[in-house]
Every structure is written in C-alpha cells, then in structure tokens.
Scaffold this motif. Structure first.
Motif, PDB file in Angstrom:
ATOM      1  N   LEU A  34       0.840  -1.187   0.000  1.00  0.00           N
ATOM      2  CA  LEU A  34       0.000   0.000   0.000  1.00  0.00           C
ATOM      3  C   LEU A  34       0.880   1.243   0.000  1.00  0.00           C
ATOM      4  CD1 LEU A  34      -2.713  -0.831   2.712  1.00  0.00           C
ATOM      5  CD2 LEU A  34      -2.792  -1.295   0.258  1.00  0.00           C
ATOM      6  N   LEU A  35       0.509   2.231  -0.795  1.00  0.00           N
ATOM      7  CA  LEU A  35       1.145   3.542  -0.734  1.00  0.00           C
ATOM      8  C   LEU A  35       0.165   4.433   0.023  1.00  0.00           C
ATOM      9  CD1 LEU A  35       2.536   3.870  -4.384  1.00  0.00           C
ATOM     10  CD2 LEU A  35       3.397   2.507  -2.463  1.00  0.00           C
ATOM     11  N   ASP A  36       0.373   4.536   1.352  1.00  0.00           N
ATOM     12  CA  ASP A  36      -0.538   5.163   2.311  1.00  0.00           C
ATOM     13  C   ASP A  36      -1.658   4.189   2.693  1.00  0.00           C
ATOM     14  OD1 ASP A  36       0.991   7.445   2.367  1.00  0.00           O
ATOM     15  OD2 ASP A  36      -0.305   8.586   1.019  1.00  0.00           O
ATOM     16  N   SER A  37      -2.415   4.568   3.734  1.00  0.00           N
ATOM     17  CA  SER A  37      -3.425   3.626   4.241  1.00  0.00           C
ATOM     18  C   SER A  37      -4.759   4.272   4.596  1.00  0.00           C
ATOM     19  CB  SER A  37      -2.871   2.891   5.476  1.00  0.00           C
ATOM     20  OG  SER A  37      -2.641   3.798   6.543  1.00  0.00           O
ATOM     21  N   GLY A  38      -4.949   5.547   4.267  1.00  0.00           N
ATOM     22  CA  GLY A  38      -6.248   6.175   4.441  1.00  0.00           C
ATOM     23  C   GLY A  38      -6.588   6.557   5.869  1.00  0.00           C
ATOM     24  N   TYR A  39      -7.856   6.950   6.040  1.00  0.00           N
ATOM     25  CA  TYR A  39      -8.388   7.331   7.356  1.00  0.00           C
ATOM     26  C   TYR A  39      -8.611   6.098   8.222  1.00  0.00           C
ATOM     27  CZ  TYR A  39      -9.863  11.979   5.536  1.00  0.00           C
ATOM     28  OH  TYR A  39      -9.916  13.238   5.002  1.00  0.00           O
ATOM     29  N   ALA A  40      -8.408   6.254   9.520  1.00  0.00           N
ATOM     30  CA  ALA A  40      -8.713   5.159  10.450  1.00  0.00           C
ATOM     31  C   ALA A  40     -10.218   4.978  10.583  1.00  0.00           C
ATOM     32  CB  ALA A  40      -8.087   5.432  11.817  1.00  0.00           C
ATOM     33  N   GLY A  63       4.790   5.077   2.823  1.00  0.00           N
ATOM     34  CA  GLY A  63       3.970   6.254   3.064  1.00  0.00           C
ATOM     35  C   GLY A  63       4.488   7.521   2.421  1.00  0.00           C
ATOM     36  N   SER A  64       3.537   8.390   2.042  1.00  0.00           N
ATOM     37  CA  SER A  64       3.901   9.672   1.433  1.00  0.00           C
ATOM     38  C   SER A  64       4.126  10.764   2.474  1.00  0.00           C
ATOM     39  CB  SER A  64       2.816  10.125   0.451  1.00  0.00           C
ATOM     40  OG  SER A  64       1.601  10.422   1.132  1.00  0.00           O
ATOM     41  N   HIS A  65       3.310  10.767   3.567  1.00  0.00           N
ATOM     42  CA  HIS A  65       3.477  11.765   4.619  1.00  0.00           C
ATOM     43  C   HIS A  65       2.626  11.401   5.832  1.00  0.00           C
ATOM     44  CE1 HIS A  65      -0.098  13.228   2.481  1.00  0.00           C
ATOM     45  NE2 HIS A  65      -0.372  14.044   3.481  1.00  0.00           N
ATOM     46  N   SER A  66       2.665  12.260   6.853  1.00  0.00           N
ATOM     47  CA  SER A  66       2.192  11.877   8.181  1.00  0.00           C
ATOM     48  C   SER A  66       0.776  12.308   8.546  1.00  0.00           C
ATOM     49  CB  SER A  66       3.157  12.447   9.238  1.00  0.00           C
ATOM     50  OG  SER A  66       3.216  13.856   9.144  1.00  0.00           O
ATOM     51  N   HIS A  67       0.000  12.845   7.628  1.00  0.00           N
ATOM     52  CA  HIS A  67      -1.345  13.304   7.983  1.00  0.00           C
ATOM     53  C   HIS A  67      -2.303  12.137   8.212  1.00  0.00           C
ATOM     54  CE1 HIS A  67      -0.827  17.647   6.273  1.00  0.00           C
ATOM     55  NE2 HIS A  67      -0.299  17.492   7.471  1.00  0.00           N
ATOM     56  N   ASN A  68      -3.326  12.404   9.014  1.00  0.00           N
ATOM     57  CA  ASN A  68      -4.220  11.327   9.463  1.00  0.00           C
ATOM     58  C   ASN A  68      -5.018  10.674   8.345  1.00  0.00           C
ATOM     59  OD1 ASN A  68      -5.702  13.984   9.543  1.00  0.00           O
ATOM     60  ND2 ASN A  68      -7.416  12.646   9.970  1.00  0.00           N
ATOM     61  N   ASP A  69      -5.227  11.364   7.225  1.00  0.00           N
ATOM     62  CA  ASP A  69      -5.962  10.758   6.115  1.00  0.00           C
ATOM     63  C   ASP A  69      -5.060   9.882   5.244  1.00  0.00           C
ATOM     64  OD1 ASP A  69      -4.657  13.121   5.394  1.00  0.00           O
ATOM     65  OD2 ASP A  69      -6.035  13.559   3.754  1.00  0.00           O
ATOM     66  N   ALA A 104       2.944  18.544  13.354  1.00  0.00           N
ATOM     67  CA  ALA A 104       2.019  18.401  12.229  1.00  0.00           C
ATOM     68  C   ALA A 104       0.621  18.894  12.576  1.00  0.00           C
ATOM     69  CB  ALA A 104       1.951  16.944  11.776  1.00  0.00           C
ATOM     70  N   TYR A 105       0.305  18.906  13.872  1.00  0.00           N
ATOM     71  CA  TYR A 105      -1.046  19.257  14.309  1.00  0.00           C
ATOM     72  C   TYR A 105      -1.024  20.401  15.317  1.00  0.00           C
ATOM     73  CZ  TYR A 105      -2.382  14.943  12.001  1.00  0.00           C
ATOM     74  OH  TYR A 105      -2.571  13.966  11.060  1.00  0.00           O
ATOM     75  N   PHE A 106      -0.221  21.436  15.040  1.00  0.00           N
ATOM     76  CA  PHE A 106      -0.222  22.600  15.919  1.00  0.00           C
ATOM     77  C   PHE A 106      -1.418  23.481  15.550  1.00  0.00           C
ATOM     78  CE2 PHE A 106       2.302  23.771  12.176  1.00  0.00           C
ATOM     79  CZ  PHE A 106       1.817  25.037  11.860  1.00  0.00           C
ATOM     80  N   PRO A 107      -1.985  24.239  16.477  1.00  0.00           N
ATOM     81  CA  PRO A 107      -1.660  24.287  17.902  1.00  0.00           C
ATOM     82  C   PRO A 107      -2.491  23.255  18.681  1.00  0.00           C
ATOM     83  CG  PRO A 107      -3.207  26.021  17.353  1.00  0.00           C
ATOM     84  CD  PRO A 107      -2.966  25.250  16.090  1.00  0.00           C
ATOM     85  N   SER A 108      -1.876  22.167  19.059  1.00  0.00           N
ATOM     86  CA  SER A 108      -2.532  21.146  19.881  1.00  0.00           C
ATOM     87  C   SER A 108      -1.513  20.641  20.877  1.00  0.00           C
ATOM     88  CB  SER A 108      -3.056  19.996  19.007  1.00  0.00           C
ATOM     89  OG  SER A 108      -1.984  19.365  18.324  1.00  0.00           O
ATOM     90  N   GLU A 114      -3.020  12.346  21.786  1.00  0.00           N
ATOM     91  CA  GLU A 114      -3.124  10.972  22.287  1.00  0.00           C
ATOM     92  C   GLU A 114      -4.581  10.582  22.490  1.00  0.00           C
ATOM     93  OE1 GLU A 114      -1.134   8.078  25.699  1.00  0.00           O
ATOM     94  OE2 GLU A 114      -0.842  10.265  25.794  1.00  0.00           O
ATOM     95  N   ARG A 115      -5.397  11.532  22.908  1.00  0.00           N
ATOM     96  CA  ARG A 115      -6.820  11.260  23.119  1.00  0.00           C
ATOM     97  C   ARG A 115      -7.589  11.177  21.797  1.00  0.00           C
ATOM     98  NH1 ARG A 115      -8.185  15.770  25.540  1.00  0.00           N
ATOM     99  NH2 ARG A 115      -9.199  16.697  23.709  1.00  0.00           N
ATOM    100  N   GLU A 116      -7.311  12.092  20.881  1.00  0.00           N
ATOM    101  CA  GLU A 116      -8.108  12.205  19.658  1.00  0.00           C
ATOM    102  C   GLU A 116      -7.599  11.338  18.507  1.00  0.00           C
ATOM    103  OE1 GLU A 116     -10.861  13.923  19.403  1.00  0.00           O
ATOM    104  OE2 GLU A 116     -10.805  14.966  21.345  1.00  0.00           O
ATOM    105  N   LEU A 117      -6.278  11.134  18.411  1.00  0.00           N
ATOM    106  CA  LEU A 117      -5.680  10.419  17.274  1.00  0.00           C
ATOM    107  C   LEU A 117      -4.729   9.326  17.757  1.00  0.00           C
ATOM    108  CD1 LEU A 117      -4.803  13.552  15.098  1.00  0.00           C
ATOM    109  CD2 LEU A 117      -6.873  12.169  14.947  1.00  0.00           C
ATOM    110  N   PRO A 118      -5.171   8.452  18.645  1.00  0.00           N
ATOM    111  CA  PRO A 118      -4.255   7.456  19.233  1.00  0.00           C
ATOM    112  C   PRO A 118      -3.662   6.505  18.208  1.00  0.00           C
ATOM    113  CG  PRO A 118      -6.538   6.883  19.701  1.00  0.00           C
ATOM    114  CD  PRO A 118      -6.559   8.267  19.112  1.00  0.00           C
ATOM    115  N   TYR A 119      -4.369   6.276  17.110  1.00  0.00           N
ATOM    116  CA  TYR A 119      -3.953   5.306  16.099  1.00  0.00           C
ATOM    117  C   TYR A 119      -2.802   5.799  15.227  1.00  0.00           C
ATOM    118  CZ  TYR A 119      -7.415   8.399  13.981  1.00  0.00           C
ATOM    119  OH  TYR A 119      -8.136   9.514  13.612  1.00  0.00           O
ATOM    120  N   LEU A 120      -2.417   7.077  15.355  1.00  0.00           N
ATOM    121  CA  LEU A 120      -1.367   7.612  14.490  1.00  0.00           C
ATOM    122  C   LEU A 120       0.036   7.291  14.990  1.00  0.00           C
ATOM    123  CD1 LEU A 120      -2.579  11.151  13.344  1.00  0.00           C
ATOM    124  CD2 LEU A 120      -2.902   8.924  12.260  1.00  0.00           C
TER     125      LEU A 120
END
Length: 302
Positions: A34-40, A63-69, A104-108, A114-120
């Motif tokens: 797979l080249l990337d794996s999509g949304y969880a 993988g192409s990059h680190s975004h959640n999608d 990648a997810y500023f300002p957070s 860890e609570r919202e995107l634990p699967y990343l």
C-alpha cells in the motif's frame, strides 16, 4: 459503510478508491504494497472488507506523509498483517511520539493528540532520507521524489510500472473548488514542489484527492493558479482593517470561508492553516507582524 473499490491503473499497479485514493502494488496474486493507508475511522472497515474479499495480505506500506488521512491505518496493518511500514525519516519521527506529532497538528497538545488520534503513533520499520532516490521492497524497486511543502517530508512515489503517486502535492480541480483553505505547511516550498512536477514524465499519475491521470501539466497549472488566487483573496480580505490580532484574523476568516463544525481536527487544521498562510504572506512582504504588549499584531503592506 462506504465500500472500497479496487481499480486497475497499469501493470501491477492498482488503486483503492475509498474516502481517499490509495495506490496498491501487487507483488504477486496475494501480497500487496500500500502507498498510504487512508483514514482510520472511515477507511479501515472498507479496506479490511476489500482485502478479505480478494484474499490479499499487506506486505508493506510505503507512506507519502504523516497526515491522518494518509497514515490512519499504518499501525493497524503493522499489527494485523505484520506489514513493514516504510516512511521518510522526518515523517517517521513526527508519528513516533505525540510530543513530536504537535509539529504536524499545531496548535494542539500531546495529550489532545493521544486522546483524539491514538492510532497515528507508531514506530516505522524502515526510514529513508530526502537523498534516497529509490527503495526496494522484496524484489521490486520504487522511485522516491521529495515534494516538501504540504508537510516537511512529503514524498512522491513511483511504482515499478512507472506510475507516479504524487500524494497531496496536487489536488484535482473538483477538490480545489471545494477546499476552503489549503492544508500546506510551507507555501513557498509547496509551490516549488508543484513546479518541479512539470519536469516529471511518467505513464500514469495518481492523486490522493483524487483520481488517475495520463498527464498533470494542466493540474499543476490549476493548482498554482488556485494558490495565487487564494493569496490575493487573503491579502484583500485583510485590508478591511488597519491592524489585527491573530484570534481576530481566525474569527474573521472562519466567517468569510463559511466554515462550520466543532471537531478537534476541524479546529486544529483551521488554526494551523491560517498560521501557515500568514507566514507566507509575511515572507512575501504582503503582511507585516510585530510583537508588542504581549501579543502579535498583523497589518497589510499597502
């Protein structure tokens, strides 16, 4: 649940059409890369169903990059399929720790992520650098093209069939028209990466959002034109006041763009994208910024 669809592209290169377009390379009748794996949340169940239907096993994820999608299911397939996860070094570092993920997810905060995107969060099995021109998986070799801007280590991938997956370096015209504010970390580097694609010549091209194309010259020009239009629009909107505080700009643009929603990702992506756009306007000397009285003040260069 939206069904995922397997579409042939060229040779052993296919793609899975789900909420995003995920390129797939067949090593043989059962083993795939797979080249990337999509949304969880949105793609995992459809992907699982499709893989089971065709009796496919994920051998690796490049993988192409680190975004959640794009990396929402890396850790999942690493655990369930023992897939080898291969990432650019800087992108691998970002997803290795929630503290680093804030880049990648500023300002957070790390706790929010860890609570919202634990699967990343995951540890890549193999990493490559910006100077790595190709990488072998099994007996097959994939080309790697640095396309920074959207993220620091965003990478284009060329399959052994000469199919170029450009990830999020380009958006289809349909997606451009629907987008409210570009998700781009470095607008200058992103434009340079887009222009560099004009010198790439391949048999097919795959965009993550979305579609398969035989040429991308028109798409590159549309993307560059769209950035110029948005730059001029932002500059013009900010002329409506003499001076701004950051939160005032955010509130103003939220209304101007007709945005809605209260989710964590909606909020974080919007705030991040506003700040990145402002950095570009400052770099282009279209907007000035000064720190005084405990706050940053912005104003348009006339």
């Amino acid at each position: 649940m939206q069904q995922a669809r397997l579409v042939h592209v060229l040779g052993n290169t296919w793609c899975i059409e789900s909420h995003v377009t995920i390129p797939v390379y067949f090593l043989n009748g059962r083993e795939v890369i797979l080249l990337d794996s999509g949304y969880a949340n949105w793609d995992r169940a459809p992907l699982d169903a499709l893989l089971q239907e065709h009796d496919l096993h994920v051998q690796a994820i490049l993988g192409s990059h680190s975004h959640n999608d794009h990396n929402g299911n890396h850790a999942y397939f690493q655990a369930t399929h023992q897939a080898e996860v291969i990432l650019r070094d800087v992108e691998a570092a970002i997803v290795s720790d929630f503290s680093l993920m804030t880049a990648a997810y500023f300002p957070s905060t790390p706790g929010e992520l860890e609570r919202e995107l634990p699967y990343l969060q995951l540890k890549a099995d193999r990493v490559f650098s910006a100077n790595t021109a190709e990488i072998s998986i099994g007996s097959k070799t994939f080309g790697l093209v640095p396309l920074p801007g959207h993220t620091p280590g965003h990478t284009g991938i060329i399959t052994p069939d000469d199919v170029f997956y450009v990830g999020d370096a380009l958006l289809s015209n349909e997606v451009l028209q629907a987008a409210k504010l570009p998700s781009i970390l470095d607008w200058t580097k992103d434009s340079e990466s887009k222009r560099s694609l004009l010198s790439e010549h391949h048999s097919r091209y795959i965009l993550a959002h979305r579609g398969v194309y035989t040429e991308i010259t028109t798409i590159v020009e549309e993307n560059l034109s769209d950035k110029n239009r948005r730059t001029a629009q932002l500059h013009d909107w900010l002329r409506s006041r003499d001076v701004w505080l950051l939160n005032e700009i955010e509130q103003f643009l939220w209304k101007q763009l007709g945005l809605h929603g209260k989710s964590f990702l909606t909020r974080v992506a919007f705030q991040r994208n506003v700040r990145c756009a402002l950095e570009y306007l400052i770099a282009e000397e279209m907007v000035c910024r000064e720190f005084r009285d405990g706050a940053f003040w912005y104003w348009v260069v006339q």
